[in-house]
Design a protein around this motif. Structure first.
Motif, short mmCIF file in Angstrom:
data_model
loop_
_atom_site.label_atom_id
_atom_site.label_comp_id
_atom_site.label_asym_id
_atom_site.label_seq_id
_atom_site.Cartn_x
_atom_site.Cartn_y
_atom_site.Cartn_z
N GLN A 63 -11.16 21.65 -14.60
CA GLN A 63 -12.51 21.14 -14.38
C GLN A 63 -13.43 21.55 -15.52
O GLN A 63 -13.18 22.53 -16.23
N LEU A 64 -14.48 20.78 -15.68
CA LEU A 64 -15.48 21.01 -16.72
C LEU A 64 -16.82 21.21 -16.05
O LEU A 64 -17.18 20.48 -15.11
N GLU A 65 -17.57 22.19 -16.55
CA GLU A 65 -18.89 22.48 -16.02
C GLU A 65 -19.91 22.38 -17.14
O GLU A 65 -19.65 22.85 -18.26
N ILE B 250 -21.44 14.70 -16.44
CA ILE B 250 -20.00 14.55 -16.63
C ILE B 250 -19.51 13.47 -15.69
O ILE B 250 -19.80 13.50 -14.48
N SER B 251 -18.74 12.53 -16.23
CA SER B 251 -18.31 11.39 -15.43
C SER B 251 -17.38 11.83 -14.30
O SER B 251 -17.55 11.42 -13.14
N THR B 252 -16.38 12.64 -14.60
CA THR B 252 -15.45 13.16 -13.60
C THR B 252 -15.32 14.66 -13.83
O THR B 252 -14.89 15.09 -14.91
N ALA B 253 -15.66 15.44 -12.84
CA ALA B 253 -15.75 16.88 -13.06
C ALA B 253 -14.39 17.57 -13.08
O ALA B 253 -14.26 18.65 -13.66
N SER B 254 -13.36 16.99 -12.44
CA SER B 254 -12.07 17.68 -12.39
C SER B 254 -10.93 16.67 -12.43
O SER B 254 -11.09 15.49 -12.10
N THR C 180 -9.51 14.31 -20.97
CA THR C 180 -10.76 13.85 -21.57
C THR C 180 -11.81 13.62 -20.49
O THR C 180 -11.55 12.94 -19.48
N PHE C 181 -12.95 14.23 -20.70
CA PHE C 181 -14.09 14.07 -19.81
C PHE C 181 -15.19 13.32 -20.58
O PHE C 181 -15.42 13.60 -21.76
N ARG C 182 -15.86 12.42 -19.92
CA ARG C 182 -16.97 11.69 -20.53
C ARG C 182 -18.26 12.45 -20.25
O ARG C 182 -18.62 12.69 -19.09
#
Length: 841
Positions: free
Chosen positions: A549-551, A558-562, A577-579
């Motif tokens: 996950q990204l915080e 963030i488009s999709t957190a995990s 890849t996270f947007r």
């Protein structure tokens, strides 16, 4: 499981391992690199004489490589004193001639260089929490940034722990032509000298520690650059000592050992080789700073015998008898006498020095009877909750009756208790398996576990303050019975493949099952514009399933957190890849990534670096991305990079949108350069590269044809007068250390400041450590100075950014510290550097 083995191979290593038994714990050094050449009996005798000597000296300065290794070698090896070097910082603000490690990573490397140095000269090593935040011209500034009271408390703590009789500073307390850190180190040392014996000072330290008042503090004067000029003549109280001589064990001059010790500072270019140094007289001078005066010797008036310890006179007498009767050819004959001393020693009240001497005597007895122990593991890394497969071994080289009664694991409160009677030259093996507690955190130097300030590291556990490195991840205690006494030897697991060379022996590290890394570590965004952020996972073990996950902070979306992941093989990598959408206005933010595996969360990246003269270093900081949203325009796309002494500039240029090609000297020919829009030359490249000087004409030919060359700073050492021909450029030692120093635009309409990015004073906000260093003070009239900076109260320096048209292109010489600013994500630095590349485009 226990077993024995025949031991022909081990016998060939006996002399080396006997010497290893005399090496101290983490804080103590000894000559290990050449241990196989040392006669064990003579070495034991030298250590026994040191045990009989009770003097202690603490040498204090600001940085790694500030210490006087001649003095440390003489006091530790020549006179047998407990001798330590307290470096207030770890040198993390310095430069690196070996590789790209800077900042915290460089501090870790220089810590290990100091430990390598102490293994040679016989000293111990301590640190405070102070950071080397870069060159400081004012010691008052240094004290403010460090937090004077906190660093003072650290020095007092180390004095109370080590208990020196005499303190020695490397620098004068009076400023004059030296680093502000240098002067500050002595100012604080003198203040700590006066406070360490006062129970009202830092009372929170008292309990385990007690007040301690050293006898005197002196300044090791006489070398250029150590402070204001001083007189060493009559009436000054100066003490002059000859620190020359021959080491009785190695047969080598103290000066030669000291030179090899100093040569361990290889990242700083101090590698002077291993050539012998003549054993002549070497005079060192010491000026009084506080405390009792001395006349002939810095230890004048100090009782350096056991009589100073209540009940210690008999220890001293017995030790002198043991020394007189010692037979180097038959060391074990002295075992009964030393065990008798040990029994007496156990009756004395404990204090830090007596405890230290007890440990020293145990190491002497271990070497005397030829007792060698170690614990081997197949891999130097373990994941929390995993089983450690341990192979404990012991062998004795004498006929002394010794029983191996236990192996203890103090961190988990377990032990093996089967009793084994050791027999001469037979290897005894105990195989065991223990689980590393699942809550064990990944290894990280204790001073880097949490964010500190610009000048001070954050350390939660005060007992760690002063230590050069972390305690053992999985400590081991080997318990033996000898002569009716219990001997406990401390150790830790060592990788089986790398246990011989102390200089590169790797300790056991705890790692997460999955490490994370942002690619790259700094990401540039246009305000309000979505960009992909890539997180790379690397499996340390097979068959791992979990979520990543990204915080991001408020204002960043963030488009999709995990995302779910599965990694089949150890070493397998996967990218996710996270947007990410930044705010509509310029901003900076820290994004963090983490994984969850089997209900446990891990959030560290893996940074490993290797140098031949120190062990492999593993750092595991929190995986963070610095996200920078800024208005940035670039022209040109293809950049050639000539690496210098080591930096991360190439990655920074790629993050700006350039395609970067690494160049060698052989690449500097028209056919390989014509497609490049610019060539960037790394820091100190003209100092460190042997393939560059001969190709300077090719670089200027490239410029004449319309290319841009941007050369970063060098130092004048080793450069010829015409090193940049056809241009003339003289480099000074001048620098601007205030990273907030106001900027003056000398050529406000120059394209460097206007195109394609309009540069303003705001682009110089947020710089780190300094504006620049080693500014030219004389230059060819074809160069135009673009900017001027100055430290408070000083004349502005105009040579930080020089631009010269040459043919159809431009040659730029810049002393600004791009190598720090770009990897740190300083927005204005990107904009200005893009303008340099865009010249003429």
């Amino acid at each position: 499981m226990e077993k024995t083995a025949s031991d022909g191979g081990w016998a060939r290593r006996s002399r080396r391992l006997v010497a290893l038994a005399l090496s101290a714990t983490l804080l103590v050094g000894s000559e290990l690199g050449r241990a196989d050449e040392r006669p064990a009996g003579a070495d034991i005798l030298q250590q026994l004489r040191s045990f009989a000597t009770m003097g202690s000296v603490l040498y204090i300065a600001a940085h790694p490589d500030d210490e006087n290794t001649r003095v440390i070698t003489y006091l530790a090896r020549g006179r047998g004193y407990r001798t330590a070097y307290l470096s207030l910082t770890r040198g993390d603000g310095g430069q690196n001639l070996l590789g790209p490690q800077f900042g915290e990573q460089l501090g870790v490397a220089r810590t290990q260089e100091l430990l390598a140095a102490r293994r040679l000269d016989g000293g111990r090593q301590y640190f405070t929490r102070a950071k080397d935040f870069g060159f400081s011209k004012d010691y008052q500034e240094t004290l403010r940034i460090w937090d004077r009271q906190e660093v003072l408390a650290d020095i007092v703590r180390i004095i109370r722990s080590f208990r020196p009789d005499v303190m020695v500073t490397r620098f004068s307390p009076q400023p004059g032509g030296t680093h502000g850190h240098h002067t500050a180190s002595t100012v604080l040392a003198v203040e700590a000298f006066k406070l360490a014996g006062d129970p009202r000072a830092f009372p929170e330290q008292l309990g385990e520690l007690t007040p301690w008042q050293p006898f005197r503090i002196v300044y090791n004067a006489g070398l250029p650059g150590t402070g204001a000029a001083v007189s060493l003549g009559e009436g000054t109280g100066a003490v002059k000592m000859d620190v020359g001589g021959i080491d009785p064990v190695l047969g080598e001059a103290f000066a030669s050992i000291a030179a090899r010790s100093r040569a361990m500072h290889k990242t700083q270019g101090f590698d002077i080789g291993n050539s012998a140094v003549a054993a002549g007289s070497t005079i060192e001078s010491f000026l009084p700073l506080a405390g009792e005066s001395a006349k002939q010797d810095i230890l004048d008036g100090v009782d350096t015998t056991w009589k100073r310890v209540p009940g210690g006179a008999e220890i001293g007498r017995l030790t002198e008898e043991a020394i007189a009767q010692f037979k180097p050819e038959d060391p074990v004959a002295s075992a009964p006498a030393l065990l008798a001393i040990r029994s007496r020693l156990s009756m004395l009240p404990l204090d830090p020095v007596v405890s230290d001497k007890r440990q020293q005597l145990d190491r002497i007895i271990q070497a005397l009877i030829g007792l060698e122990v170690e614990t081997l593991v197949d891999q130097p890394e373990v994941v929390p909750g995993e089983t450690l497969k341990l192979r404990h071994t012991a062998v004795i080289r004498s006929s002394s009756p010794v029983r191996w009664t236990a192996v203890r694991y103090p961190s988990i409160q377990r032990q093996l208790t089967k009793v084994l009677d050791l027999r001469p030259d037979q290897l005894f093996v105990r195989d065991d398996a223990q689980i590393l507690p699942a809550a064990t955190p990944p290894s990280q130097p204790y001073w880097l576990r949490k964010e500190g300030t610009a000048g001070l590291a954050h350390v939660d556990d005060p007992s760690l303050i002063g230590r050069p490195e972390n305690p053992a991840v999985f400590p081991i205690e080997y318990v033996f019975e000898i002569g009716g006494q219990t001997l406990v030897i401390s150790g830790e697991p060592t990788q089986a493949a790398n246990r011989v060379n102390a200089a590169t022996r790797r300790r056991l590290d705890v790692i997460p099952p999955v490490s994370l890394r942002f690619v790259p570590s700094v990401q540039l965004f246009a305000p309000g514009a979505e960009r992909p952020v890539t997180v790379e996972l690397t499996a340390a073990r097979a068959s791992l399933t979990g979520t990543v996950q990204l915080e991001a902070p408020t204002g960043w979306r963030i488009s999709t957190a995990s995302e779910r992941f599965h990694l089949d093989q150890a070493g397998q990598r996967a990218t996710f890849t996270f947007r990410v959408i930044p705010p509509a206005q310029p901003a900076t933010a820290i994004l963090e990534a983490s994984v969850e595996v089997n209900g446990a969360r891990f959030n560290t990246q893996r940074i490993e670096f290797r140098y031949d003269h120190i062990p492999v270093q593993l750092l595991q900081p929190v995986a963070r991305l610095k996200a920078v949203s800024l208005d940035l325009a670039i022209r040109g796309h293809n950049i050639g990079y000539l690496a210098g002494a080591g930096d991360e500039m190439a990655g920074s240029l790629e993050s700006m949108g350039y395609t970067v090609t690494q160049l060698t000297g052989a690449d500097l020919i028209p056919a390989k350069l014509h497609a490049l829009d610019a060539i960037v030359i790394g820091i100190r490249a003209f100092n460190t590269r042997k393939d560059l000087a001969d190709h300077v004409p090719a670089l200027f030919e490239y410029v004449e044809d319309g290319g841009n060359v941007i050369a970063q700073y060098n130092v004048s050492t080793g450069l010829s007068a015409n090193w940049l021909a056809p241009f003339q450029l003289h480099i000074s030692r001048d620098r601007v250390t205030d990273e907030q120093a106001p900027v003056t635009f000398l050529a406000p309409d120059d394209p460097v400041l206007t195109s394609p990015n309009r540069i303003t004073a705001a682009d110089f906000d947020g710089w780190v450590q300094e504006r620049g260093l080693y500014f030219p003070d004389k230059w060819d009239e074809r160069f135009s100075p673009i900017l001027a900076f100055s430290d408070p109260g000083e004349v502005p320096l105009r040579g930080g950014l020089l631009v010269a048209p040459h043919g159809k292109g431009y040659f730029v010489y810049t002393s600004l510290s791009w190598f720090r600013q770009l990897p740190e994500g300083v927005p204005g630095a990107y904009r200005l550097f893009a303008n340099l590349i865009s010249l003429g485009k």
